[in-house]
Design an enzyme around this catalytic site. Structure first.
Site, short mmCIF file in Angstrom:
data_model
loop_
_atom_site.label_atom_id
_atom_site.label_comp_id
_atom_site.label_asym_id
_atom_site.label_seq_id
_atom_site.Cartn_x
_atom_site.Cartn_y
_atom_site.Cartn_z
N LYS A 115 123.80 86.55 105.59
CA LYS A 115 124.11 87.43 104.46
C LYS A 115 125.09 88.53 104.83
O LYS A 115 125.91 88.93 104.01
CB LYS A 115 122.82 88.04 103.90
CG LYS A 115 121.96 87.02 103.19
CD LYS A 115 121.01 87.63 102.21
CE LYS A 115 120.39 86.53 101.37
NZ LYS A 115 119.39 86.97 100.45
N LYS A 200 121.48 75.57 100.79
CA LYS A 200 120.22 75.42 100.06
C LYS A 200 120.42 75.87 98.61
O LYS A 200 121.31 76.67 98.31
CB LYS A 200 119.10 76.21 100.73
CG LYS A 200 119.17 77.70 100.52
CD LYS A 200 117.89 78.38 100.98
CE LYS A 200 117.95 79.86 100.65
NZ LYS A 200 116.95 80.37 99.78
N LYS A 203 119.02 81.35 94.29
CA LYS A 203 119.24 82.17 93.09
C LYS A 203 120.56 82.92 93.17
O LYS A 203 121.18 83.21 92.18
CB LYS A 203 118.13 83.23 92.97
CG LYS A 203 116.76 82.68 92.69
CD LYS A 203 115.85 83.85 92.32
CE LYS A 203 114.56 83.81 93.11
NZ LYS A 203 114.58 84.65 94.31
#
Ligand code: AQP
Length: 338
Positions: A115, A200, A203
């Protein structure tokens, strides 16, 4: 048996969340009850602060997530369903654990590395210390088992390391914290993006076409499955033939999981056929299985007062359960409290 797990109320819950985590939440709600134990499921709204966020959207997404979890089968009378923000002990315990967690441990977390990317300096402190809050989330309740998808395995190992070090350093021969075990579904631990077989389903993916949201309508589901990335080869007749075909393996795996059957059985039916035949069948299966969740969600989400009441009631129970462990942690650290 004490089951604890959480989900971030950011964006819309998707098929990966369902097959990797929520379906297990429902299963363990039943198993914990049968074993005379308890299950606690929380909306990780404090975790949501680790990324830039819009306050009004967070409020709306929190209520939508409660509605989704109940629509998927969680029963607030049989499990404890709450949001972190109403249970201040989560943040308190995180601070206490910050003294035990090591910078080096956090630096090794792949989620942090992924991230933060090249811009570590520009990230929030919350993104870096996210796994310590996650450790507090489960250790606070003496969780024995934590149902999660594969992406959370490393964070759970860190929670165990923190618990072990804390027990050793401050337990004086007793265990302040229980070491929790992950429960990772063997076949659906990592559902992939529909657009990228190396990522993956998530959201936070900017493309809505990358995921099936649990509350997508039938047309949207059919469209997303039709556009899902695949390959030009026909499906093989046995699972070994899916080797090196991540998109095909993902779609067949989703079919098997939703139909409650094995990949081998799916390939027995579809082996030798191309995606022109398989994708409409997968789309129809998803529409059929998700329709009851969708209908229940639409009904529940209208009543924000009822959703807030579920969270308030759950928080009351969670605060009670959290109190003794937090008190033991304060005492072990030598902190004086009146
Ligand atoms: N693709 C997935 N396959 C299987 N399990 C998954 N989980 C998440 N994605 C998959 C599991 O769902 C639970 C809740 O995780 P989350 O709230 O972090 O969901 P997310 O979709 O991963 O959310 P974000 O905001 O998009 O996070 P990132 O950016 O990290 O992907 C967990 O048990 C998780 O394992």
């Amino acid at each position: 048996m004490r089951i604890v797990s959480g989900i971030q109320p950011t964006g819309k819950p998707h098929l990966g969340n369902y097959l990797g985590a929520i379906r297990n939440y429902v299963r363990f709600q039943d198993e914990a009850e049968a074993a005379g134990g308890q299950s606690l499921y929380f909306l990780a709204d404090l975790h949501a602060l680790s990324q830039p966020h819009n306050p009004a959207e967070l409020t709306a997404a929190t209520r939508e997530m409660v509605a989704t979890l109940v629509a998927c089968g969680l029963d607030p009378e049989r499990c404890i369903l709450f949001n972190q923000a109403q249970v201040p002990q989560h943040a308190e315990l995180q601070w206490l654990l910050n003294g035990t967690a090591r910078m080096g441990w956090l630096n090794r977390m792949t989620q942090w590395k992924d991230k933060a990317g090249k811009d570590r300096e520009g990230q929030s402190v919350a993104l870096f210390t996210y796994p310590v809050l996650q450790a507090a989330d489960v250790l606070l309740y003496q969780a024995t088992h934590v149902p999660v998808g594969d992406d959370q395995k490393q964070h759970l190992e860190l929670a165990r390391d923190i618990a072990q070090k804390f027990n050793f350093d401050f337990g004086n021969g007793t265990d302040i914290f229980t070491l929790p075990d992950p429960i990772i579904p063997p076949d659906t631990a990592r559902i992939l993006s529909l657009r990228d077989g190396s990522a993956k389903m998530s959201k936070s993916d900017t493309s809505d076409m990358s995921r099936i949201n649990l509350i997508d309508d039938a047309d949207t589901i059919m469209q997303k499955v039709k556009k899902a990335k695949s390959d030009p080869e026909p499906l093989p007749s046995d699972p070994g033939g899916l080797e090196g075909r991540p998109e095909a393996r993902n779609l067949v795996g989703i079919y098997a999981a939703m139909a409650g059957t094995s990949v081998a059985d799916v390939l027995r039916d579809f082996g030798g056929h191309g995606f022109g035949k398989f994708k409409p069948a997968l789309g129809e299966l998803l529409v059929e299985k998700l329709a009851p969740i969708n209908a229940r969600f639409v009904e529940l989400v209208r009543d924000t007062e009822a959703l807030d009441a579920i969270l308030a009631k759950g928080a009351l129970k969670a605060r009670d359960l959290a109190r003794p462990t937090l008190a033991a942690a304060y005492a072990a650290l030598g902190l004086v409290r009146g």
